[in-house]
Design a protein around this motif. Structure first.
Motif, PDB file in Angstrom:
ATOM      1  N   TRP A  63      61.512  80.595   5.165  1.00  0.00           N
ATOM      2  CA  TRP A  63      60.749  79.387   5.477  1.00  0.00           C
ATOM      3  C   TRP A  63      61.303  78.673   6.699  1.00  0.00           C
ATOM      4  CZ3 TRP A  63      63.853  75.169   5.397  1.00  0.00           C
ATOM      5  CH2 TRP A  63      64.890  75.092   4.475  1.00  0.00           C
ATOM      6  N   GLN A 109      60.949  74.659   8.479  1.00  0.00           N
ATOM      7  CA  GLN A 109      60.591  73.299   8.059  1.00  0.00           C
ATOM      8  C   GLN A 109      60.889  72.301   9.158  1.00  0.00           C
ATOM      9  OE1 GLN A 109      61.996  72.121   4.087  1.00  0.00           O
ATOM     10  NE2 GLN A 109      62.753  70.217   4.986  1.00  0.00           N
ATOM     11  N   LEU A 113      46.986  71.632  12.217  1.00  0.00           N
ATOM     12  CA  LEU A 113      48.172  72.473  12.331  1.00  0.00           C
ATOM     13  C   LEU A 113      47.837  73.713  13.145  1.00  0.00           C
ATOM     14  CD1 LEU A 113      51.056  73.453  11.340  1.00  0.00           C
ATOM     15  CD2 LEU A 113      49.821  74.531   9.444  1.00  0.00           C
ATOM     16  N   TYR A 172      51.343  83.656   4.206  1.00  0.00           N
ATOM     17  CA  TYR A 172      52.144  82.439   4.215  1.00  0.00           C
ATOM     18  C   TYR A 172      51.441  81.307   3.475  1.00  0.00           C
ATOM     19  CZ  TYR A 172      48.848  80.861   7.779  1.00  0.00           C
ATOM     20  OH  TYR A 172      47.697  80.495   8.444  1.00  0.00           O
ATOM     21  N   VAL A 214      51.534  76.731   3.512  1.00  0.00           N
ATOM     22  CA  VAL A 214      51.999  75.517   4.164  1.00  0.00           C
ATOM     23  C   VAL A 214      52.142  74.448   3.092  1.00  0.00           C
ATOM     24  CG1 VAL A 214      51.499  73.737   5.880  1.00  0.00           C
ATOM     25  CG2 VAL A 214      50.861  76.126   6.320  1.00  0.00           C
ATOM     26  N   VAL A 266      57.083  69.119   6.638  1.00  0.00           N
ATOM     27  CA  VAL A 266      56.133  70.241   6.599  1.00  0.00           C
ATOM     28  C   VAL A 266      56.937  71.530   6.559  1.00  0.00           C
ATOM     29  CG1 VAL A 266      54.258  71.443   7.767  1.00  0.00           C
ATOM     30  CG2 VAL A 266      54.389  68.944   7.876  1.00  0.00           C
ATOM     31  N   ILE A 292      56.658  75.816   6.229  1.00  0.00           N
ATOM     32  CA  ILE A 292      55.853  77.039   6.300  1.00  0.00           C
ATOM     33  C   ILE A 292      56.677  78.160   5.680  1.00  0.00           C
ATOM     34  CG2 ILE A 292      54.662  78.661   7.824  1.00  0.00           C
ATOM     35  CD1 ILE A 292      54.561  76.339   9.903  1.00  0.00           C
TER      36      ILE A 292
END
Length: 304
Positions: free
Chosen positions: A70, A72, A84, A98, A100, A135, A137
């Motif tokens: 991940w 971030q 995004l 993936y 989010v 956030v 991912i």
């Protein structure tokens, strides 16, 4: 009748102008909010901040084919997120699977965009309608194959009024109290007293004897607590971004890094969510951007 029709046309024209004006105003408010903000990754063989440095030629990558992985970003305050964009490494021939996630504290993530079955090549351009500060991912795999890697993440949104105060208010609402005020503090250099960084005054500060890095400031909370967050007002924070690590200990001898912000280039106060038991909290400053000596005006530690 001609006058009446003209009146109707005038009203419709006015409504149209107001609608377009409101839309234009909303579009103007949207801003790129991820550029240069503190980023972390796990694993992170190549620097996480290369995925939001504004350069499509640089990238974050794990250095191996380990999944999940991940990336971030901490946006620094609460925002209403609107859009995004993700520019993936090798995206012309690779499709990442993936999800989010967005959270207010960095410990309360909720999935807002799920592409765990994705087989489409190319960049991601997704609309969002969620409020948050962090956030993440998370990459679960790649089709037909490849290592986790992102060239650039662009997150757009609009500011939330008093968004920077939300985390401290939330920690307090959850029953946490400020633990550091007036507690014994020390530092490896004391050009200004360490006690100035937790005396409750923003016009005093701890600072080093010289401008050498790394330098640390440390507080003894007196007992072991479950820590939920740490807020720091840095000296000259409007024009200086400190790079730092947060380390904790139960005995004051063996310290563990629980948060790494050594890539930070965002100006302003910092607020970092924690989820750890500790008595001693140490902030190790590794650098300052674009320059300056290690110095802190005030530290607040929340827990229970």
């Amino acid at each position: 009748m001609k006058t009446r029709r003209n009146g109707h046309c005038l009203v419709l024209l006015l409504v149209l102008v107001l609608s377009i004006g409101s839309l234009a105003h909303a579009q103007l408010q949207e801003e790129l909010i991820s550029l240069g903000k503190p980023a972390t990754a796990n694993p992170g063989e190549w620097s996480a901040n290369q995925a939001n440095d504004g350069n499509l030629e640089t990238r974050w990558a794990t250095g191996n084919d380990q999944y999940p992985a991940w990336w971030q970003v901490d946006l620094g305050a609460q925002y209403d997120l609107t859009r995004l964009e993700i520019h993936w490494y090798g995206q012309e021939a690779r499709a990442y699977r993936y999800k989010v996630e967005v959270g207010a504290t960095g410990a309360d993530f909720a999935v807002v965009f799920d592409q765990l079955d994705n087989t489409t090549f190319g960049p991601t351009d997704a609309s969002l309608n969620v409020r948050g500060r962090y956030v993440r991912i998370t990459l679960e795999g790649a089709h037909p194959g490849g290592w986790p890697s992102i060239n650039e993440v662009l997150i757009y949104g609009t500011p939330v009024e008093d968004g920077e105060l939300d985390l401290e208010a939330l920690w307090q609402k959850e029953g946490n109290r400020e633990l550091a005020a007036g507690r014994p503090a020390k530092a490896n250099q004391e050009g200004f007293p360490a006690a100035h960084a937790n005396d409750g005054k923003l016009d005093t500060r701890w600072g080093t004897i010289d401008g050498s890095f790394p330098a640390y400031w440390q507080v003894d909370l007196g007992s072991v607590y479950t820590l939920k967050g740490l807020a720091v007002n840095w000296y000259n924070e409007a024009t200086r971004a400190h790079q730092y690590r947060i380390e904790v200990s139960k005995d004051g001898q063996s310290f563990t890094t629980v948060l790494d912000r050594t890539d930070n280039r965002a100006f302003g106060a910092t607020m970092d969510a924690l989820e750890v038991e500790a008595r001693f909290v140490r902030i190790t400053i590794t650098g300052a951007y674009p320059g300056g000596w290690p110095s802190i005006c005030e530290v607040r530690v929340y827990g229970q």
